[in-house]
Write an enzyme that holds these catalytic residues in place. Structure first.
Site, mmCIF file in Angstrom:
data_model
loop_
_atom_site.group_PDB
_atom_site.id
_atom_site.type_symbol
_atom_site.label_atom_id
_atom_site.label_comp_id
_atom_site.label_asym_id
_atom_site.label_seq_id
_atom_site.Cartn_x
_atom_site.Cartn_y
_atom_site.Cartn_z
ATOM 1 C CB SER A 6 -0.905 0.016 1.230
ATOM 2 O OG SER A 6 -1.431 1.320 1.394
ATOM 3 C CG HIS A 31 -3.662 -1.756 -1.845
ATOM 4 N ND1 HIS A 31 -4.722 -2.558 -2.185
ATOM 5 C CD2 HIS A 31 -4.090 -1.012 -0.796
ATOM 6 C CE1 HIS A 31 -5.750 -2.314 -1.383
ATOM 7 N NE2 HIS A 31 -5.393 -1.366 -0.531
ATOM 8 C CG ASP A 33 -5.182 2.108 0.752
ATOM 9 O OD1 ASP A 33 -6.066 1.249 0.612
ATOM 10 O OD2 ASP A 33 -4.045 1.862 1.183
ATOM 11 C CG MET A 35 -8.729 6.580 2.329
ATOM 12 S SD MET A 35 -7.951 6.556 3.938
ATOM 13 C CE MET A 35 -6.971 5.055 3.825
ATOM 14 C CG HIS A 64 -9.135 -0.400 -0.689
ATOM 15 N ND1 HIS A 64 -8.503 -0.642 0.519
ATOM 16 C CD2 HIS A 64 -10.476 -0.436 -0.417
ATOM 17 C CE1 HIS A 64 -9.414 -0.808 1.465
ATOM 18 N NE2 HIS A 64 -10.613 -0.680 0.929
ATOM 19 C CG MET A 66 -11.482 2.588 1.966
ATOM 20 S SD MET A 66 -9.882 2.594 2.799
ATOM 21 C CE MET A 66 -8.822 2.702 1.366
ATOM 22 C CG MET A 135 -11.503 -3.670 4.973
ATOM 23 S SD MET A 135 -10.060 -3.078 4.071
ATOM 24 C CE MET A 135 -9.150 -2.193 5.340
ATOM 25 N N GLY A 140 -9.160 3.375 6.859
ATOM 26 C CA GLY A 140 -8.914 4.797 7.101
ATOM 27 C C GLY A 140 -7.453 5.131 7.309
ATOM 28 C CG PHE A 141 -6.149 6.247 9.947
ATOM 29 C CD1 PHE A 141 -5.722 7.535 9.637
ATOM 30 C CD2 PHE A 141 -7.438 6.064 10.433
ATOM 31 C CE1 PHE A 141 -6.576 8.619 9.816
ATOM 32 C CE2 PHE A 141 -8.291 7.142 10.614
ATOM 33 C CZ PHE A 141 -7.859 8.431 10.308
ATOM 34 C CG ASP A 173 -5.941 -3.332 2.933
ATOM 35 O OD1 ASP A 173 -4.934 -3.019 3.587
ATOM 36 O OD2 ASP A 173 -6.567 -2.536 2.202
ATOM 37 N N GLY A 174 -4.591 -4.837 5.956
ATOM 38 C CA GLY A 174 -4.518 -4.130 7.236
ATOM 39 C C GLY A 174 -3.726 -4.891 8.287
ATOM 40 N N GLY A 175 -2.622 -4.298 8.721
ATOM 41 C CA GLY A 175 -1.842 -4.883 9.812
ATOM 42 C C GLY A 175 -1.153 -6.190 9.471
ATOM 43 N N GLY A 195 1.261 -2.112 4.080
ATOM 44 C CA GLY A 195 1.786 -0.759 3.942
ATOM 45 C C GLY A 195 3.005 -0.557 4.805
ATOM 46 C CB SER A 196 3.402 0.220 8.406
ATOM 47 O OG SER A 196 2.317 -0.562 8.780
HETATM 48 C C1 DX5 Z 1 -6.419 1.028 5.419
HETATM 49 C C2 DX5 Z 1 -5.860 0.735 4.042
HETATM 50 C C3 DX5 Z 1 -4.699 -0.173 4.022
HETATM 51 C C4 DX5 Z 1 -3.522 0.291 4.829
HETATM 52 C C5 DX5 Z 1 -2.584 -0.837 5.042
HETATM 53 O O1 DX5 Z 1 -7.613 1.700 5.288
HETATM 54 O O2 DX5 Z 1 -6.878 0.153 3.236
HETATM 55 O O3 DX5 Z 1 -4.332 -0.484 2.684
HETATM 56 O O4 DX5 Z 1 -2.863 1.374 4.247
HETATM 57 O O5 DX5 Z 1 -1.530 -0.389 5.832
HETATM 58 P P1 DX5 Z 1 -0.894 -1.307 6.975
HETATM 59 O O6 DX5 Z 1 -0.310 -2.510 6.276
HETATM 60 O O7 DX5 Z 1 0.128 -0.414 7.574
HETATM 61 O O8 DX5 Z 1 -1.987 -1.694 7.911
HETATM 62 ZN ZN ZN Z 2 -6.349 -0.670 1.245
#
Ligand code: DX5
Ligand code: ZN
Length: 213
Positions: A6, A31, A33, A35, A64, A66, A135, A140-141, A173-175, A195-196
């Site tokens: 991401s 990917h 995002d 928003m 993606h 949102m 998800m 959102g973040f 997706d996420g964490g 992402g991170s």
């Molecule tokens: C959250 C996004 C994700 C997010 C993933 O709303 O859809 O794609 O950026 O980031 P990490 O991997 O850091 O959770």
């Molecule tokens: Zn995403």
């Protein structure tokens, strides 16, 4: 396991460089995002910036959404010819119509389910989509904690997919990191978004992508 980093965790002051880095580092999709500050309490990027991302990317885009007003955003991003556009089922009154619309634009349609949503809620859409994104954080973040109910939801979705549309991919997706990815792989996930984990890995982007794979 396919990996879709991401770019939300990229350095937006050096976005082209950071998109090139994940493509050269072995990712499968980029990917993106999107928003709108309404569906989620965060605001990211529109077609001008995503066009620049698309020019820097040598791998297909996975957009993606949102947002509220999904159809408006689908039409805005369609000229960039992404591989996938995914939208949140919670926001859409007529998801079947929108799936058909995305397909008619030559883009592969995907559905997204928030952490509280059971896979059975999309049973009758599965035959028409190419991917379902589950998800594992509230959208959102970046950088949030992984919600582990996604493993059970993946198993239930996998059972439905095998019955209805075995070609449909499952994305989470996420964490996501190199520890929880194992349970995701065993449950039947095909693509992970990260992402991170990818952008902040101490040994670099290519090592992070390889660890997820
Ligand atoms: C959250 C996004 C994700 C997010 C993933 O709303 O859809 O794609 O950026 O980031 P990490 O991997 O850091 O959770
Ligand atoms: Zn995403």
């Amino acid at each position: 396991m396919q990996v879709a980093p991401s770019i939300l965790s990229a350095d937006f002051g050096h976005l082209a460089r950071d998109v090139e880095a994940i493509c050269e580092g072995g990712c499968d999709f980029v990917h993106v995002d999107v928003m709108d500050g309404h569906f989620v309490p965060n605001l990211t990027i529109g077609p001008v910036v995503v066009s620049a991302v698309s020019k820097a990317a040598t791998k297909p885009l996975d957009i993606h959404l949102m947002v509220e007003n999904n159809t408006f955003f689908v039409d805005l991003f369609a000229p960039l010819k992404p591989e996938f556009i995914s939208f949140h089922i919670e926001e859409e009154k007529h998801p079947h119509r929108l799936v058909q619309h995305i397909r008619s634009l030559g883009i592969r349609p995907a559905l997204v389910l928030n952490p509280h949503m059971p896979p059975e809620s999309i049973e009758f859409l599965l035959e028409d989509v190419d991917m379902v994104l589950l998800m594992s954080v509230n959208p959102g973040f970046g950088g949030q904690k992984f919600i582990s109910n996604v493993v059970e939801r993946t198993k239930r979705l996998k059972a439905l997919i095998e019955k209805i549309n075995p070609n449909c991919l499952i994305e989470v997706d996420g964490g996501v990191n190199d520890v929880n990815v194992k349970a995701l792989a065993e449950a039947g996930v095909d693509v992970v978004v990260a992402g991170s984990f990818v952008y902040k890995h101490p040994k670099g982007i290519a090592t992070a992508i390889a660890a997820l794979k």
